[in-house]
Design a protein around this motif. Sequence first.
Motif, PDB file in Angstrom:
ATOM      1  N   MET A  75       1.002  -1.104  -0.027  1.00 26.96           N
ATOM      2  CA  MET A  75       0.099  -0.093   0.066  1.00 26.96           C
ATOM      3  C   MET A  75       0.894   1.196  -0.095  1.00 26.96           C
ATOM      4  O   MET A  75       0.477   2.068  -0.562  1.00 26.96           O
ATOM      5  CB  MET A  75      -1.045  -0.054   1.215  1.00 26.96           C
ATOM      6  N   ALA A  76       1.786   1.315   0.674  1.00 24.58           N
ATOM      7  CA  ALA A  76       2.978   2.326   0.783  1.00 24.58           C
ATOM      8  C   ALA A  76       3.583   2.574  -0.638  1.00 24.58           C
ATOM      9  O   ALA A  76       3.539   3.577  -0.872  1.00 24.58           O
ATOM     10  CB  ALA A  76       4.008   2.078   1.648  1.00 24.58           C
ATOM     11  N   ALA A  77       3.837   1.590  -1.328  1.00 27.98           N
ATOM     12  CA  ALA A  77       4.503   1.581  -2.609  1.00 27.98           C
ATOM     13  C   ALA A  77       3.368   2.226  -3.611  1.00 27.98           C
ATOM     14  O   ALA A  77       3.679   3.041  -4.545  1.00 27.98           O
ATOM     15  CB  ALA A  77       5.131   0.071  -3.055  1.00 27.98           C
ATOM     16  N   LEU A  78       2.217   1.570  -3.616  1.00 25.98           N
ATOM     17  CA  LEU A  78       1.084   2.065  -4.362  1.00 25.98           C
ATOM     18  C   LEU A  78       0.668   3.448  -4.047  1.00 25.98           C
ATOM     19  O   LEU A  78       0.567   4.385  -4.850  1.00 25.98           O
ATOM     20  CB  LEU A  78      -0.329   1.290  -4.334  1.00 25.98           C
ATOM     21  N   GLY A  79       0.731   3.851  -2.935  1.00 25.17           N
ATOM     22  CA  GLY A  79       0.499   5.254  -2.540  1.00 25.17           C
ATOM     23  C   GLY A  79       1.463   6.198  -3.104  1.00 25.17           C
ATOM     24  O   GLY A  79       1.341   7.333  -3.510  1.00 25.17           O
ATOM     25  N   ALA A  80       2.749   5.828  -2.971  1.00 21.58           N
ATOM     26  CA  ALA A  80       3.692   6.622  -3.420  1.00 21.58           C
ATOM     27  C   ALA A  80       3.576   6.946  -5.173  1.00 21.58           C
ATOM     28  O   ALA A  80       3.604   7.947  -5.803  1.00 21.58           O
ATOM     29  CB  ALA A  80       5.136   5.940  -3.485  1.00 21.58           C
ATOM     30  N   VAL A  81       3.155   5.960  -5.968  1.00 24.44           N
ATOM     31  CA  VAL A  81       2.955   6.062  -7.340  1.00 24.44           C
ATOM     32  C   VAL A  81       1.670   6.852  -7.551  1.00 24.44           C
ATOM     33  O   VAL A  81       1.619   7.744  -8.413  1.00 24.44           O
ATOM     34  CB  VAL A  81       2.478   4.660  -7.990  1.00 24.44           C
ATOM     35  N   VAL A  82       0.641   6.755  -6.761  1.00 29.83           N
ATOM     36  CA  VAL A  82      -0.542   7.714  -7.002  1.00 29.83           C
ATOM     37  C   VAL A  82      -0.232   9.091  -6.407  1.00 29.83           C
ATOM     38  O   VAL A  82      -0.693   9.967  -7.083  1.00 29.83           O
ATOM     39  CB  VAL A  82      -1.742   6.891  -5.933  1.00 29.83           C
ATOM     40  N   SER A  83       0.580   9.097  -5.613  1.00 29.82           N
ATOM     41  CA  SER A  83       0.901  10.365  -5.334  1.00 29.82           C
ATOM     42  C   SER A  83       1.887  11.109  -6.395  1.00 29.82           C
ATOM     43  O   SER A  83       1.663  12.224  -6.627  1.00 29.82           O
ATOM     44  CB  SER A  83       1.786  10.393  -4.008  1.00 29.82           C
ATOM     45  N   TYR A  84       2.506  10.416  -7.044  1.00 33.39           N
ATOM     46  CA  TYR A  84       3.301  10.877  -7.855  1.00 33.39           C
ATOM     47  C   TYR A  84       2.715  11.320  -9.278  1.00 33.39           C
ATOM     48  O   TYR A  84       2.763  12.434  -9.590  1.00 33.39           O
ATOM     49  CB  TYR A  84       4.477  10.004  -8.560  1.00 33.39           C
ATOM     50  N   GLN A  85       1.784  10.471  -9.471  1.00 33.24           N
ATOM     51  CA  GLN A  85       0.909  10.724 -10.680  1.00 33.24           C
ATOM     52  C   GLN A  85      -0.030  11.877 -10.396  1.00 33.24           C
ATOM     53  O   GLN A  85      -0.309  12.483 -11.235  1.00 33.24           O
ATOM     54  CB  GLN A  85      -0.111   9.451 -11.107  1.00 33.24           C
ATOM     55  N   GLY A  86      -0.426  12.048  -9.042  1.00 34.15           N
ATOM     56  CA  GLY A  86      -1.371  13.157  -8.778  1.00 34.15           C
ATOM     57  C   GLY A  86      -0.639  14.695  -8.706  1.00 34.15           C
ATOM     58  O   GLY A  86      -1.168  15.547  -9.469  1.00 34.15           O
TER      59      GLY A  86
END
Length: 193
Positions: A38-49
Motif C-alpha cells: 500500500m505504501a508503494a502504491l500510495g507513492a505511485v498515486v502521489s507521483y501521478q497526482g
Amino acid sequence: MSESGIHAHAPHEEALEQLTESKNHTLNQWVAIFTALMAALGAVVSYQGSHLMNEVLLYKNEAVLKKAHATDEWNYYQAVSTKQLLMELAQSLAPADKQTGIAAKITKYEGQKTQIKARANALDAASKQANETSDRLNRPHTGMARSLIFLQIAISLASITALTGRKWLFGVALLSAVAGVGLWLMALGWAAG
C-alpha cells in the motif's frame, strides 16, 4: 511455581502460547506485506497526482496568459476604433482638399481593426481551450487525491491491526485499500479519456 523458585508452565499453557504467537506472527507478516504494498502504491498515486496537478497549473497559467494577451489586443482594437472615429469626425469637418488623406487613414484603421479582432478572438479561443484542458485534467487529480486518502487509511488500519491482533480490523483495511485502488483506476480512466 516449583520449590526452586522457577516458574514452570504446564504443557497445555505452552502449546496455547505457541499457537497464539504463531497466529499473530502470520497475521503480522500479512500486515507487513500489505502495508509495504500500500505504501508503494500510495507513492505511485502521489507521483501521478502531483504530475497531473503540475499539468493542471500549466494549462491554467496558459489560459491566464492567453486571456491577458487577448485583453491587450482588445484594448488595441479600442484605441484603433477611437482613432477611426476621430478621423470620421475630422472627415466631416475637414475641407475637401484634406478628404483623401483622411479617407485613407479611415480605411487603414478599418483594416487594422479586422486584423486585431481576429487576433483577439484567436487568443480568447486559445484561453478557453487551455482552461477546458486544465479543468479536464483536474478531475482525475481529484480522484487520485481521494484514492491516496483511502490507501493511507488502509495503512493506518493495518498498523493498528499489527498492534492489536484484531483480524476484523485488517479486513476493514483491505476494504479501504480496495476503495483506494478503485478510485485510482477510475482516475486513470478519466486521465486517459
